[in-house]
Design a protein around this motif. Sequence first.
Motif, mmCIF file in Angstrom:
data_model
loop_
_atom_site.group_PDB
_atom_site.id
_atom_site.type_symbol
_atom_site.label_atom_id
_atom_site.label_comp_id
_atom_site.label_asym_id
_atom_site.label_seq_id
_atom_site.Cartn_x
_atom_site.Cartn_y
_atom_site.Cartn_z
ATOM 1 N N ALA A 106 4.939 4.202 -6.753
ATOM 2 C CA ALA A 106 5.023 2.964 -7.529
ATOM 3 C C ALA A 106 3.641 2.596 -8.059
ATOM 4 O O ALA A 106 2.634 2.730 -7.367
ATOM 5 N N ARG A 107 3.605 2.148 -9.304
ATOM 6 C CA ARG A 107 2.337 1.748 -9.918
ATOM 7 C C ARG A 107 2.024 0.305 -9.493
ATOM 8 O O ARG A 107 2.598 -0.643 -10.021
ATOM 9 N N ILE A 108 1.126 0.191 -8.528
ATOM 10 C CA ILE A 108 0.767 -1.119 -7.975
ATOM 11 C C ILE A 108 -0.632 -1.477 -8.452
ATOM 12 O O ILE A 108 -1.569 -0.695 -8.294
ATOM 13 N N VAL A 109 -0.764 -2.652 -9.029
ATOM 14 C CA VAL A 109 -2.059 -3.123 -9.510
ATOM 15 C C VAL A 109 -2.426 -4.413 -8.786
ATOM 16 O O VAL A 109 -1.623 -5.345 -8.700
ATOM 17 N N ILE A 110 -3.641 -4.452 -8.259
ATOM 18 C CA ILE A 110 -4.197 -5.650 -7.627
ATOM 19 C C ILE A 110 -5.306 -6.168 -8.535
ATOM 20 O O ILE A 110 -6.156 -5.399 -8.978
ATOM 21 N N VAL A 111 -5.303 -7.446 -8.809
ATOM 22 C CA VAL A 111 -6.362 -8.061 -9.618
ATOM 23 C C VAL A 111 -7.233 -8.898 -8.693
ATOM 24 O O VAL A 111 -6.774 -9.894 -8.132
ATOM 25 N N GLY A 112 -8.477 -8.479 -8.516
ATOM 26 C CA GLY A 112 -9.419 -9.211 -7.677
ATOM 27 C C GLY A 112 -9.803 -8.427 -6.437
ATOM 28 O O GLY A 112 -8.931 -7.979 -5.690
ATOM 29 N N ALA A 113 -11.112 -8.253 -6.219
ATOM 30 C CA ALA A 113 -11.611 -7.467 -5.085
ATOM 31 C C ALA A 113 -12.344 -8.339 -4.077
ATOM 32 O O ALA A 113 -13.325 -7.923 -3.467
#
Length: 458
Positions: free
Chosen positions: A4-11
């Motif tokens: 699944a293409r999972i994107v997290i915004v913010g590190a």
Amino acid sequence: MATARIVIVGAGPAGTRCAETLVAAGFKPTLIDENRRDGGQIYRRQPQGFTRDYATLYGTEATKARDLHSSFDRLRESIDYRPDTLVWNLTPGQLCCVSQGKHSTVDYDALILCTGATDRLMPIEGWQLAGTYSLGGAQIALKSQAVSIGHSVVFMGSGPLLYLVASQYLKAGAKVAAVLDTSPLRKRVGALPKLLARPGLLFTGMKLLAQLYRAKIPVHLGIEPLQVVGDAASGVSGVRVRTARGKTLEVNCDAVALGYHLRPETQLADLAGCLLRFDEASSQWLLATDEDGRTSISGVYAAGDGSKIRGADAAECAGRLAALALMRDLHQPVDAGQVAEQRHALEVMDEFRLGLAQAFPWPSAQAKALPDEAIVCRCEMITAGELRRTVSEKGACEVNRAKAFSRVGMGRCQGRYCSQAGAEVIAAAAGVAVQQVGRQRGQAPVKPLSMLTEEVSP
């Protein structure tokens, strides 16, 4: 379904723990961060080549900062990490990004927003003068470049960040002229039962205050801000306030750091169509999620201060929970005990959050007391009087309508610094509760950006 293409915004704390949980389950998420290095705001890393130690940079939070940075360093090879990249817009299933002037798109099946928070500000007459910063801005100057915002700095506002940044400046050797807090002592005493939900953190806050007193820094509680003193040519020369005893106090300084807690960065969630709700305790609009971080939009999750302002420890728990929620939604095995543990931790931290809101309340009455000539929107130089006239003369009792008439919130900050205070001015002028005037809708681009263009041969 680890493909699944999972994107997290913010590190920051939420994004790092979210990625860590997903990697442990066999996923390889894409982690996009606007900053050049991980850590978020609270654990912001110093630039490459700087060698200040953790105790100097982070004080009482040094151990937590080191642990988060070490965790991220172990993750880097297991994630698709994209620093220095701004997500400026989104459509269902796709993010619009820009990095060093170059545009790109990133497709996703699931999106986890760990966007953090920014300063929450209440205007004061003269705050447009050079030398007036937000608390977060003052902290960034110290952490990123090891510089003070001035030779003599006043810290004014309310909330834990006020004392944290003032103590960090004191530790760094900067001159702190005064700490001026709008919250009276009685509010803190009344909030103690809730604040005792996290006695260790309460004790840390008391130690920060004790450090200021030991250094003989003037600390005034229950003040009413009146004016940032100075002129356009020379900038800030001092601040004028009314003390709790009703006396006028003027403090000489060449820089002021202002702030009242934080406000969540909800613009991307807003563009995604996620529901927001008005939070009575903090008197602001927050992203509506379930207890595990699911938003009202399927496939979009949120964690950390971008969802609810509970601090770095809570952000780490919320990041793990959002990852676990996503895994359950993908029909992956999840440790029920881990879910219960993180939920319980967040319940305790939410009780503490309510205590902070009670101890250091948002000073909505200041908006009503602003003189007509006071600037509300610094980007567009819109005064309180102009905003009030949009209500009295044009009937604009809703923030987006008032924005259209007055341009308040149309500047570079996209309303981050003025929209909540502007809503308070509108509400006071219209004689209604602030939640009735609504909130400023998110617009793309969520922040100013530059684009590189290629020259076309004739």
